[in-house]
Design an enzyme around this catalytic site. Structure first.
Site, PDB file in Angstrom:
ATOM      1  N   LYS A   1       0.797  -1.240   0.000  1.00 34.32           N
ATOM      2  CA  LYS A   1       0.000   0.000   0.000  1.00 34.32           C
ATOM      3  C   LYS A   1       0.823   1.281   0.000  1.00 34.32           C
ATOM      4  O   LYS A   1       0.350   2.339   0.415  1.00 34.32           O
ATOM      5  CB  LYS A   1      -1.009   0.053   1.168  1.00 34.32           C
ATOM      6  CG  LYS A   1      -1.858  -1.161   1.404  1.00 34.32           C
ATOM      7  CD  LYS A   1      -2.267  -1.888   0.164  1.00 34.32           C
ATOM      8  CE  LYS A   1      -3.306  -1.229  -0.672  1.00 34.32           C
ATOM      9  NZ  LYS A   1      -3.532  -2.025  -1.934  1.00 34.32           N
TER      10      LYS A   1
ATOM     11  N   GLY B   1       2.249   2.294  -2.930  1.00 37.26           N
ATOM     12  CA  GLY B   1       2.303   2.799  -4.309  1.00 37.26           C
ATOM     13  C   GLY B   1       2.906   1.792  -5.280  1.00 37.26           C
ATOM     14  O   GLY B   1       3.428   2.165  -6.340  1.00 37.26           O
TER      15      GLY B   1
ATOM     16  N   HIS C   1       7.244  -7.950  -1.947  1.00 38.48           N
ATOM     17  CA  HIS C   1       7.134  -7.173  -0.708  1.00 38.48           C
ATOM     18  C   HIS C   1       8.186  -7.641   0.299  1.00 38.48           C
ATOM     19  O   HIS C   1       8.176  -7.206   1.447  1.00 38.48           O
ATOM     20  CB  HIS C   1       5.744  -7.336  -0.087  1.00 38.48           C
ATOM     21  CG  HIS C   1       4.644  -6.670  -0.861  1.00 38.48           C
ATOM     22  ND1 HIS C   1       4.725  -5.375  -1.315  1.00 38.48           N
ATOM     23  CD2 HIS C   1       3.422  -7.115  -1.257  1.00 38.48           C
ATOM     24  CE1 HIS C   1       3.607  -5.056  -1.956  1.00 38.48           C
ATOM     25  NE2 HIS C   1       2.805  -6.098  -1.953  1.00 38.48           N
TER      26      HIS C   1
ATOM     27  N   ARG D   1       6.306   5.351   1.529  1.00 35.27           N
ATOM     28  CA  ARG D   1       5.253   6.344   1.698  1.00 35.27           C
ATOM     29  C   ARG D   1       5.143   6.661   3.186  1.00 35.27           C
ATOM     30  O   ARG D   1       5.506   5.817   4.023  1.00 35.27           O
ATOM     31  CB  ARG D   1       3.951   5.678   1.211  1.00 35.27           C
ATOM     32  CG  ARG D   1       2.745   6.519   1.231  1.00 35.27           C
ATOM     33  CD  ARG D   1       1.542   5.728   0.742  1.00 35.27           C
ATOM     34  NE  ARG D   1       0.485   6.655   0.384  1.00 35.27           N
ATOM     35  CZ  ARG D   1      -0.733   6.314   0.008  1.00 35.27           C
ATOM     36  NH1 ARG D   1      -1.051   5.026  -0.078  1.00 35.27           N
ATOM     37  NH2 ARG D   1      -1.635   7.211  -0.288  1.00 35.27           N
TER      38      ARG D   1
ATOM     39  N   SER E   1      -4.498   3.414   4.006  1.00 42.06           N
ATOM     40  CA  SER E   1      -4.748   2.778   2.711  1.00 42.06           C
ATOM     41  C   SER E   1      -5.025   1.282   2.905  1.00 42.06           C
ATOM     42  O   SER E   1      -5.965   0.722   2.323  1.00 42.06           O
ATOM     43  CB  SER E   1      -3.528   2.977   1.798  1.00 42.06           C
ATOM     44  OG  SER E   1      -3.751   2.402   0.534  1.00 42.06           O
TER      45      SER E   1
ATOM     46  N   TYR F   1       6.633   8.227  -2.315  1.00 46.84           N
ATOM     47  CA  TYR F   1       5.333   8.496  -2.950  1.00 46.84           C
ATOM     48  C   TYR F   1       5.051  10.006  -2.989  1.00 46.84           C
ATOM     49  O   TYR F   1       4.631  10.541  -4.018  1.00 46.84           O
ATOM     50  CB  TYR F   1       4.263   7.762  -2.130  1.00 46.84           C
ATOM     51  CG  TYR F   1       2.857   7.821  -2.660  1.00 46.84           C
ATOM     52  CD1 TYR F   1       2.346   6.792  -3.439  1.00 46.84           C
ATOM     53  CD2 TYR F   1       2.008   8.887  -2.332  1.00 46.84           C
ATOM     54  CE1 TYR F   1       1.034   6.821  -3.901  1.00 46.84           C
ATOM     55  CE2 TYR F   1       0.700   8.927  -2.790  1.00 46.84           C
ATOM     56  CZ  TYR F   1       0.216   7.893  -3.577  1.00 46.84           C
ATOM     57  OH  TYR F   1      -1.083   7.928  -4.026  1.00 46.84           O
TER      58      TYR F   1
ATOM     59  N   GLY G   1      -5.507   7.969  -3.852  1.00 48.63           N
ATOM     60  CA  GLY G   1      -4.225   8.399  -4.417  1.00 48.63           C
ATOM     61  C   GLY G   1      -3.777   9.764  -3.928  1.00 48.63           C
ATOM     62  O   GLY G   1      -3.201  10.538  -4.686  1.00 48.63           O
TER      63      GLY G   1
HETATM   64  P1  A3P Z   1      -4.836   5.153  -1.227  1.00 48.19           P
HETATM   65  O1  A3P Z   1      -5.516   3.982  -0.574  1.00 48.19           O
HETATM   66  O2  A3P Z   1      -4.256   6.097  -0.225  1.00 48.19           O
HETATM   67  O3  A3P Z   1      -5.660   5.827  -2.245  1.00 48.19           O
HETATM   68  P2  A3P Z   1      -0.317  -0.339  -3.623  1.00 48.19           P
HETATM   69  O4  A3P Z   1      -0.289  -0.098  -5.086  1.00 48.19           O
HETATM   70  O5  A3P Z   1       1.046  -0.492  -3.013  1.00 48.19           O
HETATM   71  O6  A3P Z   1      -1.275  -1.395  -3.242  1.00 48.19           O
HETATM   72  O7  A3P Z   1      -0.825   1.028  -2.970  1.00 48.19           O
HETATM   73  C1  A3P Z   1      -2.129   1.463  -3.196  1.00 48.19           C
HETATM   74  C2  A3P Z   1      -2.187   2.952  -2.963  1.00 48.19           C
HETATM   75  O8  A3P Z   1      -1.604   3.615  -4.085  1.00 48.19           O
HETATM   76  C3  A3P Z   1      -3.618   3.427  -2.865  1.00 48.19           C
HETATM   77  O9  A3P Z   1      -3.555   4.568  -2.014  1.00 48.19           O
HETATM   78  C4  A3P Z   1      -3.911   3.795  -4.310  1.00 48.19           C
HETATM   79  O10 A3P Z   1      -5.001   4.649  -4.474  1.00 48.19           O
HETATM   80  C5  A3P Z   1      -2.604   4.444  -4.708  1.00 48.19           C
HETATM   81  N1  A3P Z   1      -2.365   4.453  -6.154  1.00 48.19           N
HETATM   82  C6  A3P Z   1      -2.653   3.483  -7.047  1.00 48.19           C
HETATM   83  N2  A3P Z   1      -2.264   3.851  -8.276  1.00 48.19           N
HETATM   84  C7  A3P Z   1      -1.714   5.073  -8.172  1.00 48.19           C
HETATM   85  C8  A3P Z   1      -1.151   5.994  -9.113  1.00 48.19           C
HETATM   86  N3  A3P Z   1      -1.078   5.709 -10.388  1.00 48.19           N
HETATM   87  N4  A3P Z   1      -0.694   7.169  -8.643  1.00 48.19           N
HETATM   88  C9  A3P Z   1      -0.769   7.472  -7.334  1.00 48.19           C
HETATM   89  N5  A3P Z   1      -1.301   6.656  -6.388  1.00 48.19           N
HETATM   90  C10 A3P Z   1      -1.769   5.467  -6.799  1.00 48.19           C
END
Ligand code: A3P
Length: 319
Positions: A67, A69, A130, A152, A160, A217, A287
């Site tokens: 989570k 990014g 991970h 992040r 998240s 992030y 995001g």
């Molecule tokens: P939020 O839940 O804060 O919105 P991961 O990809 O490691 O699972 O992390 C998911 C987080 O990255 C979520 O954060 C998601 O919305 C965000 N996310 C996914 N795609 C993204 C992008 N292209 N740019 C920025 N944030 C992104």
């Protein structure tokens, strides 16, 4: 379910039997494996990654704490390193989830196929994990392969994940954010303690900056084009003057932006069939930076901020 993941490999069962075990608010139990709390489901894959994986010098490894990014970084690494093969408008990410284009080693590659043939894949192979840095196999460390790490603010990471866990729909998962917060705070967290995970890659990036690129992030949200260029240089796919003039850096940054990826049909309605079916849209929530302030109570926030200050103090890393 746990039995399904572990029973198929007696050797692995024997290895984990003696490990400390903890209940996890997400549902899956955690085992203290090589110094980190690893979800039961991920252990066989990590062991196979460690014992079977043969890195190539051209491999690219996307690493992250969950989570932070990962989805974004997978898309960027894929687009940057494959831009001579695919056009922006017609590339695999328009039809597949970033998680299917860049498979995770412990959850996808090794979980269901005990001996996947990774030799047939063309260069550059791109995988994600991970696993914390100390758990990476020597084959990765000793090769010329490149590691990119996304981190992040861990308060945003927690919030998240708090939302994501609803999509995992696991039995036994707790429902109160304060209960989940206490586990996050104690460090009993999948692939955690989270700060140890972050620090492991941070230190590796300081020791070997040509091998490990450490990304934040928040910085990337602030200036995505700068980081597309930086990634291109680091990964060995630098942008030519011609490409810069043509606006290729901006095109990739825009294609991989939260808004664009979230609105692609595949990410709106597709579903992935990994260990548990997860809808692709679960990877795109808000995001944003700083959403923790909307969910953590003032006392949780105060404790978490102090914890982060303590854990990162003296490291040169701050959020
Ligand atoms: P939020 O839940 O804060 O919105 P991961 O990809 O490691 O699972 O992390 C998911 C987080 O990255 C979520 O954060 C998601 O919305 C965000 N996310 C996914 N795609 C993204 C992008 N292209 N740019 C920025 N944030 C992104």
């Amino acid at each position: 379910n746990e039995e399904k993941y572990l029973n198929n490999d007696m050797e692995i069962q024997v290895q984990i039997q003696s490990l400390p075990r903890a209940k996890y608010w997400v549902g899956d139990d955690l085992y203290k494996f090589q110094g980190f709390w690893i979800p039961t489901i991920a252990i066989p894959g990590i062991i196979k990654f460690q014992t079977q994986f043969q890195a190539r010098d051209s491999d690219l490894l996307v690493t992250s704490f969950p989570k932070c990014g990962t989805t974004w970084l997978k898309s960027l690494v894929f687009m940057i390193s494959n831009r001579s093969i695919y056009s922006i408008s017609d590339n695999p990410l328009t039809k597949l989830s970033p998680h299917d284009v860049v498979p995770n080693l412990e959850f996808n590659v090794y979980l269901f196929k005990p001996y996947p043939d990774l030799e047939i894949l063309p260069n550059p192979r791109i995988f994600s994990t991970h696993a914390p840095y100390p758990l990476l196999p020597s084959s990765v460390i000793n090769s010329e392969s490149k590691i990119v790490y996304m981190c992040r603010n861990l308060l945003d990471q927690f919030v998240s994940f708090w939302h994501f866990k609803d999509r995992l729909k696991q039995q036994g998962a707790c429902t109160s954010i304060s209960e989940a917060f206490e586990m996050f705070y104690s460090g009993v967290d999948g692939f955690g303690p989270s700060w140890e995970h972050v620090l492991s890659y941070w230190k590796a990036s300081l020791e070997n900056p040509n091998k490990v690129l450490f990304l934040k992030y928040e910085d990337m949200k602030e200036n995505p084009t700068f980081y597309v260029k930086k990634l291109g240089d680091f990964l060995g796919f630098p942008f030519s003057e011609e490409e810069v003039k043509q606006g290729m850096i901006e095109e990739i940054a825009n294609f991989c932006s939260f808004e664009n990826l979230r609105n692609l049909g595949v990410n709106k309605s597709g579903k992935r069939a990994i260990a548990r079916p997860i809808e692709n849209n679960a990877y795109f929530r808000k995001g944003e930076v700083g959403d923790w302030a909307n969910y953590l109570s003032p006392s949780m926030a105060e404790r978490a901020i102090k914890l982060m200050d303590d854990k990162f103090s003296g490291s040169g890393l701050s959020f």
